[in-house]
Design a protein around this motif. Structure first.
Motif, short mmCIF file in Angstrom:
data_model
loop_
_atom_site.label_atom_id
_atom_site.label_comp_id
_atom_site.label_asym_id
_atom_site.label_seq_id
_atom_site.Cartn_x
_atom_site.Cartn_y
_atom_site.Cartn_z
N THR A 42 53.10 -30.51 -26.84
CA THR A 42 52.48 -31.82 -27.87
C THR A 42 54.72 -32.32 -26.86
O THR A 42 54.97 -33.50 -27.37
N THR A 43 55.44 -31.66 -26.50
CA THR A 43 56.89 -31.83 -26.10
C THR A 43 57.27 -31.88 -27.69
O THR A 43 58.67 -32.82 -27.96
N GLU A 44 56.98 -31.20 -28.63
CA GLU A 44 57.91 -30.68 -30.00
C GLU A 44 58.19 -29.41 -29.37
O GLU A 44 57.77 -28.72 -29.60
N ILE A 45 58.94 -29.97 -31.14
CA ILE A 45 59.78 -27.68 -31.17
C ILE A 45 58.55 -26.97 -30.78
O ILE A 45 58.00 -28.00 -32.49
N MET A 46 58.54 -26.09 -31.21
CA MET A 46 57.55 -25.07 -31.51
C MET A 46 57.52 -24.76 -32.69
O MET A 46 58.79 -24.06 -32.67
N SER A 47 57.05 -24.30 -33.44
CA SER A 47 56.98 -23.38 -34.26
C SER A 47 55.96 -22.09 -34.74
O SER A 47 55.97 -20.96 -35.26
N ASP A 48 55.18 -21.92 -33.95
CA ASP A 48 54.25 -21.00 -33.25
C ASP A 48 53.75 -20.94 -31.81
O ASP A 48 52.77 -21.05 -31.72
N PRO A 49 55.17 -20.38 -31.64
CA PRO A 49 55.00 -20.39 -30.09
C PRO A 49 53.58 -18.74 -29.54
O PRO A 49 54.06 -17.74 -30.14
N VAL A 50 53.24 -19.72 -28.40
CA VAL A 50 52.46 -18.17 -27.73
C VAL A 50 52.67 -18.30 -26.49
O VAL A 50 52.70 -19.27 -25.55
N VAL A 51 51.88 -17.04 -25.61
CA VAL A 51 52.13 -17.10 -24.00
C VAL A 51 50.96 -17.11 -23.96
O VAL A 51 50.29 -15.97 -23.83
N GLU A 81 43.98 -17.03 -15.61
CA GLU A 81 42.47 -16.11 -15.22
C GLU A 81 41.93 -15.24 -17.11
O GLU A 81 40.74 -14.92 -16.83
N SER A 82 42.88 -15.76 -17.72
CA SER A 82 42.46 -14.79 -19.49
C SER A 82 42.82 -16.62 -19.68
O SER A 82 44.01 -17.12 -19.58
N LYS A 83 41.58 -17.02 -21.15
CA LYS A 83 42.50 -17.53 -21.88
C LYS A 83 43.11 -17.08 -23.39
O LYS A 83 42.83 -17.57 -23.87
N GLY A 84 43.15 -15.42 -23.07
CA GLY A 84 43.51 -15.08 -23.86
C GLY A 84 45.26 -15.94 -24.51
O GLY A 84 46.12 -16.02 -23.57
N LEU A 85 45.98 -15.16 -25.91
CA LEU A 85 47.36 -16.22 -25.99
C LEU A 85 47.81 -15.44 -26.81
O LEU A 85 46.86 -14.39 -27.82
N PHE A 86 49.31 -14.69 -26.80
CA PHE A 86 50.21 -13.63 -27.20
C PHE A 86 51.34 -14.68 -27.82
O PHE A 86 51.88 -15.27 -27.24
N PRO A 87 50.89 -13.90 -28.72
CA PRO A 87 52.28 -14.22 -30.26
C PRO A 87 53.81 -13.94 -29.29
O PRO A 87 54.19 -13.57 -28.73
N ASN A 88 54.89 -15.19 -28.63
CA ASN A 88 56.68 -15.14 -28.77
C ASN A 88 57.01 -14.93 -29.64
O ASN A 88 57.37 -15.56 -30.09
N HIS A 89 56.79 -13.43 -29.93
CA HIS A 89 57.79 -13.91 -31.26
C HIS A 89 58.99 -13.79 -31.00
O HIS A 89 60.06 -14.62 -32.10
N SER A 90 60.21 -13.46 -29.49
CA SER A 90 61.19 -13.25 -29.57
C SER A 90 61.95 -14.70 -29.81
O SER A 90 63.06 -15.61 -29.99
#
Length: 102
Positions: A42-51, A81-90
Motif C-alpha cells: 500500500t506504501t502507507e503506514i501499517m496499522s495491523d502489520p503481519v509477517v 511456502e505458506s499463506k499463513g500470516l502472523f501478527p507483528n506485535h513488536s
C-alpha cells in the motif's frame, strides 16, 4: 572587520544566514516514517502489520487481498511456502510509539 566576517563565515561552514532561522525551521516538513513502518503493497503506514512466509511485514488487509489470488511474495515473486500470516506485535508497538511522539 572583513577578517572577522570571513572568520565567522568559516566557523559557520560558509553558509549564508547560518545564524538565522531558516524557512524550514518556521514550517517543519512532516517527518517521514521509517521504511519498516510502511507496507510495501500500500506504501502507507501499517496499522495491523503481519509477517508473511517471506519474512516481510505487510498490512494485514493488503496481504490478505494479495494472497486471495496469488501464492507468491509481493516483493520477490518467489513462491511462498505458506499463506499463513502472523501478527507483528513488536512492529505495531513501534509504529504506535512513533505516531504518539510526532
Amino acid at each position: 572587520a572583513e577578517e572577522r566576517r570571513a572568520a565567522e563565515e568559516q566557523a559557520r561552514g560558509a553558509r549564508p544566514n547560518a545564524g538565522e532561522p531558516s524557512e524550514s525551521a518556521a514550517s517543519p516538513a512532516p517527518e517521514e516514517p521509517p521504511d519498516d513502518f510502511v507496507c510495501p503493497i500500500t506504501t502507507e503506514i501499517m496499522s495491523d502489520p503481519v509477517v508473511a512466509a517471506d519474512g516481510q511485514s505487510y498490512e494485514r488487509s493488503a496481504i490478505e487481498r494479495w494472497l486471495s489470488t496469488k501464492s507468491t511474495s509481493p516483493l520477490t515473486s518467489a513462491e511462498l511456502e505458506s499463506k499463513g500470516l502472523f501478527p507483528n506485535h513488536s512492529l505495531r508497538r513501534m509504529i504506535r510509539l512513533w505516531q504518539e511522539q510526532r
